[in-house]
Design a protein around this motif. Sequence first.
Motif, PDB file in Angstrom:
ATOM      1  N   LEU A  41       0.522  -1.473   0.563  1.00  0.00           N
ATOM      2  CA  LEU A  41       0.004  -0.016  -0.166  1.00  0.00           C
ATOM      3  C   LEU A  41       0.730   1.531   0.235  1.00  0.00           C
ATOM      4  O   LEU A  41       2.049   1.268   0.527  1.00  0.00           O
ATOM      5  N   HIS A  42       0.126   2.391  -0.329  1.00  0.00           N
ATOM      6  CA  HIS A  42       0.932   3.156  -0.967  1.00  0.00           C
ATOM      7  C   HIS A  42      -0.004   4.675  -0.640  1.00  0.00           C
ATOM      8  O   HIS A  42      -1.398   4.606  -1.412  1.00  0.00           O
ATOM      9  N   TYR A  43      -0.123   5.599   0.584  1.00  0.00           N
ATOM     10  CA  TYR A  43      -0.352   6.415   0.796  1.00  0.00           C
ATOM     11  C   TYR A  43      -0.406   7.499   0.596  1.00  0.00           C
ATOM     12  O   TYR A  43       0.814   8.292   1.660  1.00  0.00           O
ATOM     13  N   PRO A  44      -1.088   8.166  -0.541  1.00  0.00           N
ATOM     14  CA  PRO A  44      -0.295   9.969  -0.614  1.00  0.00           C
ATOM     15  C   PRO A  44      -0.700  10.596   0.378  1.00  0.00           C
ATOM     16  O   PRO A  44      -1.706  10.480   0.537  1.00  0.00           O
ATOM     17  N   PRO A  45       0.159  12.063   0.444  1.00  0.00           N
ATOM     18  CA  PRO A  45      -0.304  12.684   1.386  1.00  0.00           C
ATOM     19  C   PRO A  45      -1.592  13.592   0.205  1.00  0.00           C
ATOM     20  O   PRO A  45      -1.865  13.928  -0.297  1.00  0.00           O
ATOM     21  N   GLN A  46      -2.493  14.060   1.565  1.00  0.00           N
ATOM     22  CA  GLN A  46      -3.714  15.109   1.078  1.00  0.00           C
ATOM     23  C   GLN A  46      -3.724  16.518   1.761  1.00  0.00           C
ATOM     24  O   GLN A  46      -3.176  16.611   3.155  1.00  0.00           O
ATOM     25  N   ASP A  47      -4.245  17.015   0.790  1.00  0.00           N
ATOM     26  CA  ASP A  47      -4.530  18.467   1.263  1.00  0.00           C
ATOM     27  C   ASP A  47      -5.581  18.922   1.289  1.00  0.00           C
ATOM     28  O   ASP A  47      -5.871  19.100   0.296  1.00  0.00           O
ATOM     29  N   THR A  48      -6.155  18.315   2.386  1.00  0.00           N
ATOM     30  CA  THR A  48      -7.515  18.500   1.881  1.00  0.00           C
ATOM     31  C   THR A  48      -7.725  18.315   3.701  1.00  0.00           C
ATOM     32  O   THR A  48      -7.504  17.769   4.366  1.00  0.00           O
ATOM     33  N   ASP A  49      -9.249  19.738   4.207  1.00  0.00           N
ATOM     34  CA  ASP A  49      -9.936  19.929   5.143  1.00  0.00           C
ATOM     35  C   ASP A  49     -11.344  19.265   4.738  1.00  0.00           C
ATOM     36  O   ASP A  49     -12.110  18.887   6.182  1.00  0.00           O
ATOM     37  N   ASP A  50     -11.544  17.524   3.775  1.00  0.00           N
ATOM     38  CA  ASP A  50     -12.841  17.499   3.836  1.00  0.00           C
ATOM     39  C   ASP A  50     -12.914  15.974   5.140  1.00  0.00           C
ATOM     40  O   ASP A  50     -12.158  15.212   4.848  1.00  0.00           O
ATOM     41  N   GLU A  51     -13.996  15.692   5.996  1.00  0.00           N
ATOM     42  CA  GLU A  51     -13.412  14.736   7.074  1.00  0.00           C
ATOM     43  C   GLU A  51     -14.148  13.528   6.945  1.00  0.00           C
ATOM     44  O   GLU A  51     -14.201  12.749   6.647  1.00  0.00           O
ATOM     45  N   GLU A  52     -14.465  13.705   5.076  1.00  0.00           N
ATOM     46  CA  GLU A  52     -15.450  12.587   4.165  1.00  0.00           C
ATOM     47  C   GLU A  52     -14.338  12.146   3.687  1.00  0.00           C
ATOM     48  O   GLU A  52     -14.156  10.742   2.879  1.00  0.00           O
ATOM     49  N   GLN A  53     -13.322  12.192   3.439  1.00  0.00           N
ATOM     50  CA  GLN A  53     -11.766  11.831   2.340  1.00  0.00           C
ATOM     51  C   GLN A  53     -11.215  11.350   3.128  1.00  0.00           C
ATOM     52  O   GLN A  53     -10.054  11.944   4.254  1.00  0.00           O
ATOM     53  N   PHE A  54     -10.784   9.893   2.899  1.00  0.00           N
ATOM     54  CA  PHE A  54     -10.075   9.232   4.186  1.00  0.00           C
ATOM     55  C   PHE A  54      -8.798   8.400   3.313  1.00  0.00           C
ATOM     56  O   PHE A  54      -9.253   8.631   1.920  1.00  0.00           O
ATOM     57  N   VAL A  55      -7.147   8.360   3.802  1.00  0.00           N
ATOM     58  CA  VAL A  55      -6.807   7.577   2.490  1.00  0.00           C
ATOM     59  C   VAL A  55      -7.350   6.126   2.924  1.00  0.00           C
ATOM     60  O   VAL A  55      -7.091   5.158   1.987  1.00  0.00           O
ATOM     61  N   GLN A  56      -7.337   5.845   4.154  1.00  0.00           N
ATOM     62  CA  GLN A  56      -8.396   4.502   3.792  1.00  0.00           C
ATOM     63  C   GLN A  56     -10.513   4.562   4.759  1.00  0.00           C
ATOM     64  O   GLN A  56      -9.488   5.043   6.193  1.00  0.00           O
ATOM     65  N   GLY A  57     -10.725   4.300   4.580  1.00  0.00           N
ATOM     66  CA  GLY A  57     -12.021   4.920   5.332  1.00  0.00           C
ATOM     67  C   GLY A  57     -12.187   3.939   6.391  1.00  0.00           C
ATOM     68  O   GLY A  57     -12.260   2.953   6.142  1.00  0.00           O
TER      69      GLY A  57
END
Length: 205
Positions: A99-115
């Motif tokens: 698995l690779h989880y890229p960095p995220q630039d977001t404040d969206d509480e519903e956006q997960f790298v893995q829910g």
Amino acid sequence: MQRHSTVHKATRPNFNESFFISHDRGSDHPDVVAGTPLRGRNQWPDGHERMRVAMVAYFKTLEGLGERLLPVLARALAMPADYFGAFFRNEAHINLRFLHYPPQDTDDEEQFVQGPHTDNSFVTMLAREDVPGLAVRLPSGEWLAPPVIPGTFSGQPRQHHEAVVERPLPVDAARRAERFGKDRYSIAFSTARTSTPSSSAPRRA
């Protein structure tokens, strides 16, 4: 979109990428010839034989570790040490996921790298690096980030464990991956009982 989680209704796709392998079966393997679901061949990219050798070697090592854990888990549940063995003969259903989880630039509480989710396996062993991100839900509903201990795996039983033992687990095993400001990598090894269990597999009354 993660559509089958029993602990979270996803509204965004997970933000990660992964490469899966299972048993490295040849074209003449009986299950491959028969077209048995979930018992096919790995799909390897051309020109990456060293990657294939390394991944298969890691797969076989973790497969052996999983087999050695079976009597330990059985005894921890006050069952005979050989109770689980028959469920995992003839190539247990195993997925190894890089698995690779890229960095995220977001404040969206519903956006997960893995829910939030539970694993559809008997037990999962996760190799992590020192970048935080994994969180486990406690019975209270609070999310806890377990510490990264060098030289160890993060492990948990889940849905197939409950099915084989035929009783629910005493803990909530839901997990999610939190956002973090840099790339994160992990390797998840999940093993479940054989798709067609041995006829000698025990049955609970």
